[in-house]
Design an enzyme around this catalytic site. Structure first.
Site, PDB file in Angstrom:
ATOM      1  N   GLY A  36       0.818  -1.231   0.000  1.00  0.00           N
ATOM      2  CA  GLY A  36       0.000   0.000   0.000  1.00  0.00           C
ATOM      3  C   GLY A  36       0.844   1.270   0.000  1.00  0.00           C
ATOM      4  N   GLY A  37       2.158   1.114   0.313  1.00  0.00           N
ATOM      5  CA  GLY A  37       3.080   2.255   0.188  1.00  0.00           C
ATOM      6  C   GLY A  37       2.799   3.403   1.138  1.00  0.00           C
ATOM      7  N   CYS A  39       0.948   6.154   0.761  1.00  0.00           N
ATOM      8  CA  CYS A  39      -0.417   6.673   0.815  1.00  0.00           C
ATOM      9  C   CYS A  39      -1.240   5.967   1.880  1.00  0.00           C
ATOM     10  CB  CYS A  39      -1.060   6.518  -0.564  1.00  0.00           C
ATOM     11  SG  CYS A  39      -2.719   7.156  -0.649  1.00  0.00           S
ATOM     12  N   ILE A 180       0.941  18.923   2.927  1.00  0.00           N
ATOM     13  CA  ILE A 180       1.147  18.111   4.134  1.00  0.00           C
ATOM     14  C   ILE A 180       1.258  19.011   5.366  1.00  0.00           C
ATOM     15  CG2 ILE A 180       2.719  16.467   5.261  1.00  0.00           C
ATOM     16  CD1 ILE A 180       3.363  15.358   2.450  1.00  0.00           C
ATOM     17  N   GLY A 266       8.703  19.178   1.495  1.00  0.00           N
ATOM     18  CA  GLY A 266       8.786  18.493   0.215  1.00  0.00           C
ATOM     19  C   GLY A 266       9.262  17.054   0.349  1.00  0.00           C
ATOM     20  N   HIS A 436     -31.816  20.664  -5.227  1.00  0.00           N
ATOM     21  CA  HIS A 436     -31.849  21.695  -4.187  1.00  0.00           C
ATOM     22  C   HIS A 436     -32.266  21.069  -2.869  1.00  0.00           C
ATOM     23  CE1 HIS A 436     -32.471  25.579  -2.318  1.00  0.00           C
ATOM     24  NE2 HIS A 436     -33.661  25.145  -1.888  1.00  0.00           N
TER      25      HIS A 436
HETATM   26  P1  FAD Z   1       4.558   5.227  -2.646  1.00  0.00           P
HETATM   27  O1  FAD Z   1       3.178   5.241  -2.133  1.00  0.00           O
HETATM   28  O2  FAD Z   1       5.599   5.974  -1.925  1.00  0.00           O
HETATM   29  O3  FAD Z   1       4.983   3.696  -2.730  1.00  0.00           O
HETATM   30  C1  FAD Z   1       6.251   3.287  -3.140  1.00  0.00           C
HETATM   31  C2  FAD Z   1       6.543   1.916  -2.564  1.00  0.00           C
HETATM   32  O4  FAD Z   1       7.732   1.412  -3.168  1.00  0.00           O
HETATM   33  C3  FAD Z   1       6.818   1.950  -1.054  1.00  0.00           C
HETATM   34  O5  FAD Z   1       5.934   1.059  -0.389  1.00  0.00           O
HETATM   35  C4  FAD Z   1       8.264   1.497  -0.936  1.00  0.00           C
HETATM   36  O6  FAD Z   1       8.503   0.706   0.225  1.00  0.00           O
HETATM   37  C5  FAD Z   1       8.438   0.658  -2.204  1.00  0.00           C
HETATM   38  N1  FAD Z   1       9.827   0.527  -2.619  1.00  0.00           N
HETATM   39  C6  FAD Z   1      10.763   1.519  -2.731  1.00  0.00           C
HETATM   40  N2  FAD Z   1      11.930   1.012  -3.170  1.00  0.00           N
HETATM   41  C7  FAD Z   1      11.739  -0.318  -3.344  1.00  0.00           C
HETATM   42  C8  FAD Z   1      12.575  -1.382  -3.764  1.00  0.00           C
HETATM   43  N3  FAD Z   1      13.836  -1.184  -4.107  1.00  0.00           N
HETATM   44  N4  FAD Z   1      12.051  -2.626  -3.802  1.00  0.00           N
HETATM   45  C9  FAD Z   1      10.761  -2.858  -3.441  1.00  0.00           C
HETATM   46  N5  FAD Z   1       9.931  -1.890  -3.029  1.00  0.00           N
HETATM   47  C10 FAD Z   1      10.408  -0.630  -2.991  1.00  0.00           C
HETATM   48  N6  FAD Z   1      -1.692  12.106  -1.973  1.00  0.00           N
HETATM   49  C11 FAD Z   1      -2.975  12.270  -2.311  1.00  0.00           C
HETATM   50  O7  FAD Z   1      -3.309  12.101  -3.489  1.00  0.00           O
HETATM   51  N7  FAD Z   1      -3.923  12.611  -1.398  1.00  0.00           N
HETATM   52  C12 FAD Z   1      -3.611  12.814  -0.092  1.00  0.00           C
HETATM   53  O8  FAD Z   1      -4.492  13.123   0.715  1.00  0.00           O
HETATM   54  C13 FAD Z   1      -2.244  12.665   0.306  1.00  0.00           C
HETATM   55  N8  FAD Z   1      -1.879  12.850   1.589  1.00  0.00           N
HETATM   56  C14 FAD Z   1      -0.576  12.639   1.953  1.00  0.00           C
HETATM   57  C15 FAD Z   1      -0.210  12.822   3.269  1.00  0.00           C
HETATM   58  C16 FAD Z   1       1.096  12.601   3.676  1.00  0.00           C
HETATM   59  C17 FAD Z   1       1.481  12.794   5.117  1.00  0.00           C
HETATM   60  C18 FAD Z   1       2.060  12.159   2.717  1.00  0.00           C
HETATM   61  C19 FAD Z   1       3.474  11.871   3.136  1.00  0.00           C
HETATM   62  C20 FAD Z   1       1.705  11.994   1.389  1.00  0.00           C
HETATM   63  C21 FAD Z   1       0.386  12.232   0.995  1.00  0.00           C
HETATM   64  N9  FAD Z   1       0.000  12.089  -0.332  1.00  0.00           N
HETATM   65  C22 FAD Z   1      -1.306  12.285  -0.684  1.00  0.00           C
HETATM   66  C23 FAD Z   1       0.963  11.719  -1.381  1.00  0.00           C
HETATM   67  C24 FAD Z   1       0.832  10.225  -1.706  1.00  0.00           C
HETATM   68  O9  FAD Z   1       1.040   9.467  -0.534  1.00  0.00           O
HETATM   69  C25 FAD Z   1       1.839   9.841  -2.770  1.00  0.00           C
HETATM   70  O10 FAD Z   1       1.702  10.698  -3.879  1.00  0.00           O
HETATM   71  C26 FAD Z   1       1.615   8.412  -3.232  1.00  0.00           C
HETATM   72  O11 FAD Z   1       1.765   7.506  -2.159  1.00  0.00           O
HETATM   73  C27 FAD Z   1       2.594   8.052  -4.356  1.00  0.00           C
HETATM   74  O12 FAD Z   1       2.386   6.738  -4.733  1.00  0.00           O
HETATM   75  P2  FAD Z   1       3.564   5.857  -5.340  1.00  0.00           P
HETATM   76  O13 FAD Z   1       2.953   4.543  -5.658  1.00  0.00           O
HETATM   77  O14 FAD Z   1       4.253   6.600  -6.396  1.00  0.00           O
HETATM   78  O15 FAD Z   1       4.639   5.705  -4.151  1.00  0.00           O
END
Ligand code: FAD
Length: 462
Positions: A36-37, A39, A180, A266, A436
Site C-alpha cells: 500500500g506504500g 499513501c 502536508i 517536500g 436543491h
Molecule cells: P509510494 O506510495 O511511496 O509507494 C512506493 C513503494 O515502493 C513503497 O511502499 C516502498 O517501500 C516501495 N519501494 C521503494 N523502493 C523499493 C525497492 N527497491 N524494492 C521494493 N519496493 C520498494 N496524496 C494524495 O493524493 N492525497 C492525499 O491526501 C495525500 N496525503 C498525503 C499525506 C502525507 C502525510 C504524505 C506523506 C503523502 C500524501 N499524499 C497524498 C501523497 C501520496 O502518498 C503519494 O503521492 C503516493 O503515495 C505516491 O504513490 P507511489 O505509488 O508513487 O509511491
C-alpha cells in the site's frame, strides 16, 4: 517470463498491477516494506483519519451555535491511534485480497534492476531473479529536509513520526506550508496544540490560485494558527527537549520555541540503490526522467508516480500506471494526465482543477472569472459551513479552471473535472438541473455568474 514486473506497491504500483491483471497480463509486484506504500500506511489515509477526528472536535466546539450544549470533551490518544491503525490494516488486507483474486504474484523483498528485462530481489531468505518483458518502477518518495543548521537534530519529526505521536504536543512548529504541512497544522490545532507554520514564500498552498491562498490564510489566522511567512531560516537549536527555530522576517531576528517540530519541506524521489546507474537510466534529483508515455530512456522500462516527480499525488501515480499498462496491453489510452485535481484537507477544504488565474494571465488568454460565496448557499448555511467560495475561470467559451475553498470541496471538484475534461462551457452547466438544496448549486451559480446569469448573485456592473 512475466509480462510486467512492478517495483513498489503504493497506489501507483498496486493499482497498476490490478489493471494489468484485468487486461490479462502476467504481473509480479515487489514491495520491500508495507503493502500500500506511503499513501495507505503513512500518507493520505492516516492523515484523513485524523482530519475526521479534527472535524468532530470542531463540530463539538461549535455545537452551541446549533443549540446543542456539550459541557466538556477529552481526547483518548491511544484510541485515536488504534482507530487509525485499524483503518489502515483493513485497507491493506483488502489490497492483499484483491492481488490474490487477480492472481498477481506478490513478492516481499527489495528489488534492483540488473538487466533490461531482469530484476533481482533480496527477500528475507533468498536472492531471486525475475524476468519480465516490461518493468515499471514505482518506488515512490521520502520526506526531504532543508539546508539549515540543526535541521537534522534527533527528535525532529517527519510526517511519519507525527502520525504516531506519543501525546499531543502543547506546541508544534511546522516548517513548510504545502499540502502536508497545512493539513497537519489544522489537525493538531484542533487537537489542542499551539501551531506555528513557517514558510519562505508569501502564500500558504502556493500551488493554488492566489485568491484561495489569501483567503485560506485568513481562516488559519482565525483558528489561531500562527503563520510566519516570507522568512529566512537561521538555525534550529534543541535544548531541554524543546526546539527553537531562529529566523529572520523583514530584517528582524526572531525565534519561536516549541515542544515538537515537523519538517514537511517536500519529498524526494526514491531513486537510490535500484540499479538506475547499472542500466544507464536517466534521472535528475527531481526524479526518473520519462517521456509523455512515462517511458524511461530504455524502451521497456517505465517510471510512474512520485518517483518521476511529475505530480506527487496518489491518484496521479495510479493513473500514470494505468495508462502505461493499457498501452502495453495494446489498448487505446484516453486519460488526460494534464488534468489532475488537487485537494487539501484543511478548514475549510481546498480543491482545484485546471488553470489558476495567474496561469491564464501568463498565457495571455482572454479570460473571465466569477466567484460565488458559500455564504449564499442554503445547504452550506444549514451545515454551519458558510465560509469560502467557488471561483470559476472561463477562456474561449470553455471552463478552464475551478477553485473551491469550502465545505466538501474535495468531493465537489469532480463535476468541474468532468466539465473541463469534456471542453464544456457555461451553457452545458446551465442546462443540467442540480438538486436543491445542495452544495453543488454553488458551482452552478459560480458558473452562471460568468455570464451575469446567476440567480442568487448581484448583477455585475457592465
Ligand atoms: P509510494 O506510495 O511511496 O509507494 C512506493 C513503494 O515502493 C513503497 O511502499 C516502498 O517501500 C516501495 N519501494 C521503494 N523502493 C523499493 C525497492 N527497491 N524494492 C521494493 N519496493 C520498494 N496524496 C494524495 O493524493 N492525497 C492525499 O491526501 C495525500 N496525503 C498525503 C499525506 C502525507 C502525510 C504524505 C506523506 C503523502 C500524501 N499524499 C497524498 C501523497 C501520496 O502518498 C503519494 O503521492 C503516493 O503515495 C505516491 O504513490 P507511489 O505509488 O508513487 O509511491
Amino acid at each position: 517470463m512475466k509480462d510486467i514486473i512492478i517495483i513498489g506497491s503504493g497506489p501507483g504500483g498496486y493499482e497498476t498491477a490490478i489493471r494489468g491483471a484485468q487486461l490479462g497480463a502476467k504481473v509480479t509486484l515487489i514491495e520491500k516494506a508495507e503493502l500500500g506504500g506511503t499513501c495507505l500506511n503513512r500518507g493520505c489515509i492516516p492523515t484523513k483519519v485524523y482530519f475526521r477526528n479534527a472535524e468532530i472536535i470542531e463540530n463539538i466546539k461549535h455545537s452551541s451555535d446549533f443549540g446543542i450544549n456539550v459541557e466538556s470533551y477529552s481526547l483518548d490518544e491511544e484510541k485515536m491511534k488504534k482507530r487509525k491503525n485499524e483503518i489502515v490494516d483493513k485497507l491493506v488486507s483488502g489490497i492483499d485480497y484483491l492481488l490474490k483474486a487477480h492472481k498477481i504474484e506478490f513478492i516481499q523483498g527489495t528489488a534492483r534492476l540488473v538487466g533490461n528485462n531482469t530484476v533481482e530481489v533480496v527477500t528475507n531468505t533468498d536472492i531471486i531473479s525475475i524476468e519480465g518483458k516490461n518493468i515499471i518502477i514505482a518506488t515512490g518518495s521520502s520526506p526531504s529536509s532543508i539546508p539549515v543548521e540543526g535541521a537534522d537534530l534527533p527528535g525532529i519529526y517527519t510526517s511519519k513520526e507525527l502520525l504516531d505521536f506519543e501525546k499531543i504536543p502543547e506546541s508544534l512548529a511546522i516548517i513548510g506550508a504545502g499540502v502536508i504541512g497545512s493539513e497537519f497544522a489544522n489537525i493538531f490545532q484542533s487537537f489542542g496544540s499551539k501551531v506555528h507554520l513557517f514558510l519562505r514564500s508569501k502564500y500558504i498552498l502556493k500551488h493554488e490560485d492566489i485568491d484561495v491562498s489569501k483567503r485560506l490564510a485568513s481562516y488559519f489566522k482565525k483558528r489561531n494558527i500562527k503563520i510566519h511567512n516570507e522568512i529566512k531560516y537561521k538555525k534550529i537549536v534543541k535544548e531541554n527537549n524543546k526546539f527553537t527555530i531562529y529566523f529572520e522576517k523583514k530584517n528582524k531576528e526572531k525565534s519561536v520555541t516549541v515542544e515538537k517540530l515537523l519538517i514537511s519541506a517536500g519529498r524526494k524521489p526514491n531513486i537510490e540503490n535500484i540499479g538506475l546507474d547499472t542500466l544507464g537510466i536517466e534521472y535528475t534529483r527531481k526524479g526518473i526522467s520519462v517521456n509523455k508515455q512515462f517511458k524511461t530512456n530504455i524502451d521497456n522500462i517505465f517510471a510512474i508516480g512520485d518517483v518521476n516527480g511529475i505530480k506527487m499525488l496518489a491518484h496521479a501515480a495510479a493513473h500514470q500506471g494505468i495508462e502505461v499498462v493499457e498501452r502495453i496491453m495494446g489498448h487505446e489510452v484516453v486519460i488526460n494526465q494534464d488534468l489532475v485535481p488537487n485537494s487539501t484537507f484543511v478548514f475549510p477544504e481546498v480543491s482545484s482543477v485546471g488553470k489558476t488565474e495567474e496561469e491564464v494571465k501568463s498565457e495571455n488568454l482572454d479570460y473571465n472569472t466569477n466567484k460565488f460565496m458559500f455564504a449564499a448557499n442554503g445547504k452550506a448555511l444549514a451545515l454551519g459551513e458558510g465560509d469560502g467560495f467557488i471561483k470559476v475561470i472561463e477562456a474561449d467559451n470553455k471552463i478552464v479552471g475551478v477553485h473551491i475553498l469550502g465545505p466538501h470541496a474535495s468531493d465537489l471538484i469532480h463535476e468541474a473535472a468532468i466539465i473541463i475534461n469534456s471542453n464544456m462551457g457555461v451553457k452545458d452547466v446551465a442546462r443540467t438541473i442540480h438538486a436543491h438544496p445542495t452544495l453543488s448549486e454553488t458551482f452552478v451559480e459560480a458558473v452562471l455568474g460568468l455570464h451575469n446569469e446567476a440567480i442568487h448573485q448581484m448583477p455585475k456592473r457592465k
